[in-house]
Design a protein around this motif. Sequence first.
Motif, mmCIF file in Angstrom:
data_model
loop_
_atom_site.group_PDB
_atom_site.id
_atom_site.type_symbol
_atom_site.label_atom_id
_atom_site.label_comp_id
_atom_site.label_asym_id
_atom_site.label_seq_id
_atom_site.Cartn_x
_atom_site.Cartn_y
_atom_site.Cartn_z
ATOM 1 N N UNK A 289 0.859 -1.299 -0.442
ATOM 2 C CA UNK A 289 -0.161 -0.072 0.370
ATOM 3 C C UNK A 289 1.339 1.164 -0.154
ATOM 4 N N UNK A 290 1.763 1.222 0.007
ATOM 5 C CA UNK A 290 3.183 1.922 0.207
ATOM 6 C C UNK A 290 2.962 3.020 1.582
ATOM 7 N N UNK A 291 3.562 4.309 1.263
ATOM 8 C CA UNK A 291 3.987 5.052 2.481
ATOM 9 C C UNK A 291 3.113 6.449 2.833
ATOM 10 N N UNK A 292 1.218 5.683 2.344
ATOM 11 C CA UNK A 292 0.883 6.687 2.540
ATOM 12 C C UNK A 292 1.028 6.789 3.927
ATOM 13 N N UNK A 293 0.269 8.088 5.103
ATOM 14 C CA UNK A 293 -0.418 8.304 6.479
ATOM 15 C C UNK A 293 -1.483 7.544 7.181
ATOM 16 N N UNK A 294 -2.534 6.737 5.868
ATOM 17 C CA UNK A 294 -3.461 6.076 5.726
ATOM 18 C C UNK A 294 -3.006 4.770 6.331
ATOM 19 N N UNK A 295 -2.107 3.897 5.232
ATOM 20 C CA UNK A 295 -1.081 2.770 5.255
ATOM 21 C C UNK A 295 -0.352 3.015 6.637
ATOM 22 N N UNK A 296 0.484 3.538 7.101
ATOM 23 C CA UNK A 296 1.199 3.407 7.830
ATOM 24 C C UNK A 296 0.649 3.947 9.114
ATOM 25 N N UNK A 297 -0.829 4.301 9.153
ATOM 26 C CA UNK A 297 -1.837 3.858 10.797
ATOM 27 C C UNK A 297 -1.600 2.862 10.919
ATOM 28 N N UNK A 298 -2.177 1.735 9.989
ATOM 29 C CA UNK A 298 -2.679 0.596 9.021
ATOM 30 C C UNK A 298 -1.185 -0.073 9.996
ATOM 31 N N UNK A 299 -0.555 0.269 9.809
ATOM 32 C CA UNK A 299 0.725 -0.792 10.044
ATOM 33 C C UNK A 299 1.334 -1.128 11.220
ATOM 34 N N UNK A 300 1.147 0.205 11.572
ATOM 35 C CA UNK A 300 1.777 -0.038 12.679
ATOM 36 C C UNK A 300 0.112 -0.405 13.972
ATOM 37 N N UNK A 301 -0.605 0.385 13.503
ATOM 38 C CA UNK A 301 -1.915 -0.270 14.206
ATOM 39 C C UNK A 301 -1.635 -1.814 14.617
ATOM 40 N N UNK A 302 -1.472 -2.413 12.925
ATOM 41 C CA UNK A 302 -1.444 -4.197 13.032
ATOM 42 C C UNK A 302 -0.280 -4.588 13.783
ATOM 43 N N UNK A 303 1.019 -3.977 14.386
ATOM 44 C CA UNK A 303 2.597 -4.324 14.956
ATOM 45 C C UNK A 303 1.583 -4.315 16.355
ATOM 46 N N UNK A 304 1.189 -2.823 16.402
ATOM 47 C CA UNK A 304 1.183 -3.001 17.393
ATOM 48 C C UNK A 304 0.181 -4.126 18.243
ATOM 49 N N UNK A 305 -0.716 -4.600 17.901
ATOM 50 C CA UNK A 305 -1.605 -4.985 17.790
ATOM 51 C C UNK A 305 -1.405 -6.932 17.625
ATOM 52 N N UNK A 306 -0.403 -7.311 17.081
ATOM 53 C CA UNK A 306 0.307 -8.118 17.698
ATOM 54 C C UNK A 306 1.348 -8.559 18.706
ATOM 55 N N UNK A 307 1.927 -7.166 18.646
ATOM 56 C CA UNK A 307 2.932 -7.645 19.481
ATOM 57 C C UNK A 307 2.096 -7.729 21.287
ATOM 58 N N UNK A 308 0.922 -6.876 21.467
ATOM 59 C CA UNK A 308 0.254 -6.888 22.623
ATOM 60 C C UNK A 308 -0.749 -9.149 22.978
ATOM 61 N N UNK A 309 -0.511 -9.450 21.483
ATOM 62 C CA UNK A 309 -1.263 -10.662 21.101
ATOM 63 C C UNK A 309 -0.200 -11.301 21.465
ATOM 64 N N UNK A 310 0.801 -11.642 21.306
ATOM 65 C CA UNK A 310 2.149 -12.529 21.621
ATOM 66 C C UNK A 310 1.730 -13.280 22.897
ATOM 67 N N UNK A 311 1.854 -12.420 24.384
ATOM 68 C CA UNK A 311 1.631 -13.274 25.370
ATOM 69 C C UNK A 311 0.544 -13.582 25.670
ATOM 70 N N UNK A 312 -0.827 -13.435 24.852
ATOM 71 C CA UNK A 312 -1.696 -13.926 24.823
ATOM 72 C C UNK A 312 -2.361 -15.496 24.436
ATOM 73 N N UNK A 313 -1.445 -15.570 22.817
ATOM 74 C CA UNK A 313 -1.107 -17.143 22.383
ATOM 75 C C UNK A 313 0.145 -17.848 23.061
ATOM 76 N N UNK A 314 0.797 -17.404 23.725
ATOM 77 C CA UNK A 314 1.582 -17.866 24.370
ATOM 78 C C UNK A 314 1.186 -18.594 25.536
ATOM 79 N N UNK A 315 -0.020 -17.994 26.248
ATOM 80 C CA UNK A 315 -0.676 -18.586 27.068
ATOM 81 C C UNK A 315 -1.004 -19.795 27.367
ATOM 82 N N UNK A 316 -2.140 -20.526 26.013
ATOM 83 C CA UNK A 316 -2.106 -22.290 26.323
ATOM 84 C C UNK A 316 -0.673 -22.657 25.776
ATOM 85 N N UNK A 317 0.491 -22.983 26.118
ATOM 86 C CA UNK A 317 1.712 -23.366 25.760
ATOM 87 C C UNK A 317 2.223 -23.086 27.197
#
Length: 419
Positions: A289-317
């Motif tokens: 999607x390139x590096x427009x403001x909207x694309x940057x916000x979407x990508x940063x949001x997904x990174x933050x999302x997965x960063x905090x999802x990491x411990x939730x997904x590791x909990x069953x382990x």
Amino acid sequence: MGFEKDEASSSSYILNVPREETPLLNKANHLSSQTKTFANVFLAIVGAGVLGLPYTFKRTGWITGAVMLFSIAFLTYHCMMLLVHTRRKLESNPLKSPKISSFGDLGFVICGPAGRFAVDAMIVLSQAGFCVSYLIFIANTLAYMFNYKILGISPKVVYIWSCFPFQLGLNSIPTLTLLAPLSIFADVVDIGAMGVVMAEDVMIFLKNRPVLEPFGGFNEFFYGIGVAVYAFEGIGMVLPLESEMKEKNKFGTVLASSMAFISLMFGGFGILGYFAFGEATKDIITTNLGQSLLSTLVQLGLCINLFFTFPLMMNPVYEVVERRFCEARYCLWLRWAMVLAVTLVALLVPNFADFLSLVGSSVCIVLGFVLPALFHLLAHKQELGWQGLALDVAILVLGLAFAVSGTCSSLLEIFAAKA
């Protein structure tokens, strides 16, 4: 995509030290409506795997990819219901079978400790694999957005190791209570990002009209199966959700409706992503999607999302490993060791979609297709007609064949990318 915390948690409310035959879930206090069950199925399945579907459609061709995706969705639903029917069959005689609350409980009742070990092993490998893919996504996305080398070290390595100390802290939290709101945030970000990306895809397609391939090669088919199975992985939540539903006789209908809705959403996302960029489609669609403001916000949001999802997904382990090695007691050093292991694997894998295919082929197919068919076959062998027997055996054989073929295909892709 993942398991509820209680799915893998131990029950020490009867015994001080949990044993192999100890059920893994307490009885639910509140039963769920059909709407809540529909939403829970949706939230349990939809995850980062969908981001690799456009690239997969590029590899398989969009017609092949669509047929493959909907076929995997139907087979996933069928195998989920196999677990439900198997539990109902076993619990119809409470004198012979204890309360079955999870996939692992079912494996223990049918196959003893070996059955529970098989399920536990697949849970550990799949959940840890999801977390590896999260780190790859975060690192590759940030490297695309901020491509700076530090002391000659590649950006991907820098970003993965930058996450490490923070993940040690997050994964040290002994309970998910403090992390629960992050799950809601993660799902909202996922859905919002998919909507933004699909809208962008439509506009880009109408402008560019790239050349599209409807069919791919034979080897690409197995590659695509792995990604599709990964995207729909969530079979571990079926038995807990069915237990918590008020009208259990309607669970199959609710599950079918949710799976159909998710399939249409996944198919639309994958096709639109490929239609927009054609042969230029990348393994992480947001980087197209390139590096427009909207694309940057979407990508940063997904990174933050997965960063905090990491411990939730590791909990069953942690629940499985601490149950087996630490008598279900909290063990900090073991958690830190597993975070380190996941981080090291993420450093070795170059491509996001390739790793999705590997996890889907090597682990998720066994967990989602092979084990449910095997458990159903063993539990119903006395009353199964030849058609039911043939269907279970076919799922077993095809599941194993797809697992071997897909794993080999994915490993070849990963090693070729590293070379």
